[in-house]
Design a protein around this motif. Structure first.
Motif, mmCIF file in Angstrom:
data_model
loop_
_atom_site.group_PDB
_atom_site.id
_atom_site.type_symbol
_atom_site.label_atom_id
_atom_site.label_comp_id
_atom_site.label_asym_id
_atom_site.label_seq_id
_atom_site.Cartn_x
_atom_site.Cartn_y
_atom_site.Cartn_z
ATOM 1 N N GLY A 154 6.764 -13.686 -9.451
ATOM 2 C CA GLY A 154 5.462 -13.542 -10.097
ATOM 3 C C GLY A 154 5.044 -14.812 -10.815
ATOM 4 N N ALA A 155 6.012 -15.459 -11.507
ATOM 5 C CA ALA A 155 5.706 -16.704 -12.217
ATOM 6 C C ALA A 155 5.313 -17.800 -11.235
ATOM 7 C CB ALA A 155 6.912 -17.135 -13.046
ATOM 8 N N ALA A 156 5.976 -17.858 -10.075
ATOM 9 C CA ALA A 156 5.661 -18.863 -9.063
ATOM 10 C C ALA A 156 4.251 -18.639 -8.513
ATOM 11 C CB ALA A 156 6.693 -18.828 -7.935
ATOM 12 N N GLN A 157 3.871 -17.383 -8.332
ATOM 13 C CA GLN A 157 2.514 -17.097 -7.838
ATOM 14 C C GLN A 157 1.449 -17.505 -8.854
ATOM 15 O OE1 GLN A 157 3.261 -12.883 -6.958
ATOM 16 N NE2 GLN A 157 2.761 -13.283 -4.811
ATOM 17 N N LEU A 158 1.709 -17.230 -10.139
ATOM 18 C CA LEU A 158 0.763 -17.625 -11.180
ATOM 19 C C LEU A 158 0.643 -19.142 -11.265
ATOM 20 C CD1 LEU A 158 1.733 -15.092 -14.010
ATOM 21 C CD2 LEU A 158 -0.374 -15.105 -12.642
ATOM 22 N N LEU A 159 1.795 -19.809 -11.166
ATOM 23 C CA LEU A 159 1.784 -21.267 -11.224
ATOM 24 C C LEU A 159 1.001 -21.856 -10.047
ATOM 25 C CD1 LEU A 159 2.830 -23.891 -12.517
ATOM 26 C CD2 LEU A 159 4.910 -23.642 -11.121
ATOM 27 N N GLU A 160 1.140 -21.254 -8.870
ATOM 28 C CA GLU A 160 0.459 -21.747 -7.678
ATOM 29 C C GLU A 160 -1.063 -21.699 -7.850
ATOM 30 O OE1 GLU A 160 1.598 -21.223 -3.124
ATOM 31 O OE2 GLU A 160 0.673 -19.406 -3.934
ATOM 32 N N ARG A 161 -1.543 -20.655 -8.520
ATOM 33 C CA ARG A 161 -2.991 -20.523 -8.734
ATOM 34 C C ARG A 161 -3.539 -21.614 -9.663
ATOM 35 N NH1 ARG A 161 -2.747 -14.090 -10.073
ATOM 36 N NH2 ARG A 161 -1.999 -13.388 -8.010
ATOM 37 N N LEU A 166 -2.280 -24.682 -9.954
ATOM 38 C CA LEU A 166 -2.070 -26.041 -9.457
ATOM 39 C C LEU A 166 -3.313 -26.558 -8.755
ATOM 40 C CD1 LEU A 166 1.566 -25.766 -8.005
ATOM 41 C CD2 LEU A 166 0.839 -26.995 -10.066
ATOM 42 N N GLY A 167 -3.792 -27.729 -9.176
ATOM 43 C CA GLY A 167 -4.947 -28.304 -8.519
ATOM 44 C C GLY A 167 -4.570 -29.111 -7.296
ATOM 45 N N ASN A 168 -3.335 -29.632 -7.307
ATOM 46 C CA ASN A 168 -2.864 -30.468 -6.199
ATOM 47 C C ASN A 168 -2.278 -29.585 -5.105
ATOM 48 O OD1 ASN A 168 -1.626 -32.279 -4.465
ATOM 49 N ND2 ASN A 168 -1.037 -33.673 -6.133
ATOM 50 N N GLU A 169 -2.908 -29.589 -3.917
ATOM 51 C CA GLU A 169 -2.465 -28.740 -2.815
ATOM 52 C C GLU A 169 -1.039 -29.066 -2.390
ATOM 53 O OE1 GLU A 169 -2.873 -25.578 -0.262
ATOM 54 O OE2 GLU A 169 -4.353 -26.299 -1.720
ATOM 55 N N SER A 170 -0.647 -30.339 -2.461
ATOM 56 C CA SER A 170 0.699 -30.726 -2.009
ATOM 57 C C SER A 170 1.792 -30.135 -2.892
ATOM 58 C CB SER A 170 0.824 -32.256 -1.984
ATOM 59 O OG SER A 170 0.689 -32.783 -3.297
ATOM 60 N N LEU A 171 1.465 -29.855 -4.155
ATOM 61 C CA LEU A 171 2.479 -29.276 -5.050
ATOM 62 C C LEU A 171 2.748 -27.800 -4.745
ATOM 63 C CD1 LEU A 171 1.440 -30.865 -8.473
ATOM 64 C CD2 LEU A 171 3.329 -31.531 -6.970
ATOM 65 N N ARG A 172 1.793 -27.166 -4.061
ATOM 66 C CA ARG A 172 1.988 -25.744 -3.745
ATOM 67 C C ARG A 172 3.128 -25.530 -2.746
ATOM 68 N NH1 ARG A 172 -4.114 -23.110 -3.460
ATOM 69 N NH2 ARG A 172 -4.744 -23.783 -5.568
ATOM 70 N N GLU A 173 3.507 -26.576 -2.061
ATOM 71 C CA GLU A 173 4.654 -26.489 -1.146
ATOM 72 C C GLU A 173 5.902 -26.051 -1.904
ATOM 73 O OE1 GLU A 173 7.450 -29.632 1.343
ATOM 74 O OE2 GLU A 173 5.403 -30.191 0.793
ATOM 75 N N TYR A 174 6.017 -26.535 -3.145
ATOM 76 C CA TYR A 174 7.213 -26.211 -3.939
ATOM 77 C C TYR A 174 7.182 -24.767 -4.445
ATOM 78 C CZ TYR A 174 7.640 -31.268 -3.767
ATOM 79 O OH TYR A 174 7.736 -32.566 -3.331
ATOM 80 N N THR A 175 5.998 -24.297 -4.835
ATOM 81 C CA THR A 175 5.917 -22.901 -5.274
ATOM 82 C C THR A 175 6.160 -21.961 -4.096
ATOM 83 O OG1 THR A 175 3.509 -22.919 -4.981
ATOM 84 C CG2 THR A 175 4.372 -23.404 -7.191
ATOM 85 N N GLN A 176 5.731 -22.397 -2.887
ATOM 86 C CA GLN A 176 5.992 -21.569 -1.701
ATOM 87 C C GLN A 176 7.493 -21.460 -1.420
ATOM 88 O OE1 GLN A 176 4.204 -19.565 0.490
ATOM 89 N NE2 GLN A 176 2.788 -19.719 -1.249
ATOM 90 N N VAL A 177 8.221 -22.541 -1.670
ATOM 91 C CA VAL A 177 9.689 -22.498 -1.500
ATOM 92 C C VAL A 177 10.284 -21.464 -2.455
ATOM 93 C CG1 VAL A 177 11.822 -23.798 -1.846
ATOM 94 C CG2 VAL A 177 9.901 -24.854 -0.648
ATOM 95 N N ILE A 178 9.810 -21.474 -3.705
ATOM 96 C CA ILE A 178 10.328 -20.506 -4.683
ATOM 97 C C ILE A 178 10.022 -19.072 -4.228
ATOM 98 C CG2 ILE A 178 10.156 -19.697 -7.075
ATOM 99 C CD1 ILE A 178 9.395 -22.582 -7.861
ATOM 100 N N ILE A 179 8.778 -18.829 -3.805
ATOM 101 C CA ILE A 179 8.374 -17.478 -3.393
ATOM 102 C C ILE A 179 9.167 -17.029 -2.161
ATOM 103 C CG2 ILE A 179 6.457 -16.122 -2.458
ATOM 104 C CD1 ILE A 179 4.586 -17.886 -4.222
ATOM 105 N N GLU A 180 9.298 -17.912 -1.165
ATOM 106 C CA GLU A 180 10.009 -17.545 0.067
ATOM 107 C C GLU A 180 11.485 -17.285 -0.200
ATOM 108 O OE1 GLU A 180 9.191 -20.742 2.723
ATOM 109 O OE2 GLU A 180 7.057 -20.222 2.949
#
Length: 355
Positions: free
Chosen positions: A153-160, A162-176
């Motif tokens: 849940g924290a990773a999903q909130l953080l992803e929202r 994030l303004g930098n699209e490239s950083l969302r790759e890291y939150t996706q790793v956490i979620i997956e």
């Protein structure tokens, strides 16, 4: 008061009905008497072995005659516990053996067949270990699932945020990775509901499993059937039995690799004990493969979660299968040697047919 010795006819009837195997050897170690229990142990008839050395009919005869010779020579009794005897090529029994010298240079042999008691004890240990392991894992899994949910849940909130699209790759790793761990934990938990049983045909379940496995099997692997058509319908949850059997057959498929044979065999057995519960009628399903066998060091632990001989395996399939079969009052056993591994599923039948 005078105690009268029982008539010889009564003694004969008592000995004939003993579950204890009784053999009488003469001074030349020839069979003078063998009761039905001992005949069943060695798969011989009294007429066949009478006045003959027992070694002619069973490999165990040599062991028994050697010990009997020592008893005759010493004049003292002899006892050995949990002795493993080869009764025919590749077939063994475990017995408590007692020998005693009698007048006229005869030797009385008593054989207490232990395999049934040992199997019941082993089965009960399997059931107890499975239940204890499941309880432990359920507690552990619940402790893991709670922080996993918060982490995801924290990773999903953080992803929202994030303004930098490239950083969302890291939150996706956490979620997956959180999702992967949740799937693994759910596998550890296994089924959490009691089976919704109905009348099913066992062979329809096995045919479904066979079709699924044949679709996955390499061309060098054959899946054979040896069914007993007399097995009656049973009360079961079909999807759970399909899943339990499929887990075992898929293990067999991985064991034989590119070339080999898997056999599905069914039979019934009467007066059979599962754990410590006697049943009038049970179904037996054997899943046999021609693979290299299970390493001896893990054979006694293969139904524990996370135990596997394959680098890519999770070690959950057999544990879940055992739990699913246990929920049907049954049990899975295994024996293995190079070139032949047999998983046997025992399922009670008689309760659904009026006992």
């Amino acid at each position: 008061m005078t105690i009268r010795a029982p008539a010889s006819g009564l003694v004969d009837r008592v000995v004939e009905h003993l579950s204890l195997g009784v053999i009488l050897l003469d001074e030349e170690l020839r069979v003078r008497f063998i009761n039905p229990a001992a005949q069943a142990m060695f798969a011989v008839s009294a007429r066949q072995v009478s006045d003959s050395p027992l070694r002619r009919f069973t490999p165990a005869g040599r062991v028994l005659e050697r010990s009997a010779g020592q008893v005759l020579a010493s004049g003292t009794a002899f006892t050995e516990r949990e002795l493993r005897l080869e009764v025919s090529e590749g077939r063994y029994i475990t017995v408590d053996l007692s020998m005693a010298p009698l007048p006229h240079d005869e030797v009385l042999i008593e054989l207490n067949h232990l395999d049934r008691r040992l199997r019941i004890t082993r089965d009960q240990n399997l059931i107890t270990q499975n239940q204890a392991t499941r309880q432990l894992l359920r507690g552990l899994a619940h402790e893991i699932k709670n922080p996993l949910g918060g982490l995801r849940g924290a990773a999903q909130l953080l992803e929202r945020e994030l303004g930098n699209e490239s950083l969302r790759e890291y939150t996706q790793v956490i979620i997956e990775e959180a999702d992967r761990l949740r799937t693994l934990v759910n596998g550890l938990l296994g089924p959490n509901t009691r089976p919704n049983k109905r009348q099913v045909n066992l062979h329809e379940i096995l045919e479904r499993v066979r079709q699924l496995v044949e679709a996955e099997a390499p061309t060098g692997v054959t899946v054979e059937r040896d069914y007993d058509p007399s097995i009656p319908d049973m009360l079961a949850e079909p999807n759970q039995l399909i899943q339990a059997t499929l887990n075992i057959v898929r293990n067999a498929l991985q064991a034989v690799d590119q070339h080999g044979r898997i056999t599905l065999r069914t039979r019934t057995q009467r007066q059979f004990t599962i754990g410590d519960i006697p049943h009038k009628l049970v179904a037996r399903i054997d899943v046999t493969d021609t693979g290299p066998g299970i390493p001896p060091e893990i054979l006694d632990h293969i139904f524990f979660p996370m135990v596997t001989s394959r680098p890519s395996g999770t070690g959950l399939g057999l544990s879940i299968a055992q739990t699913l079969v246990n929920q049907h009052g049954g049990l899975i056993e295994c024996r293995s040697e190079p070139g032949e591994t047999v998983f046997t599923i025992w399922l009670p039948l008689e309760a659904e047919h009026g006992g």
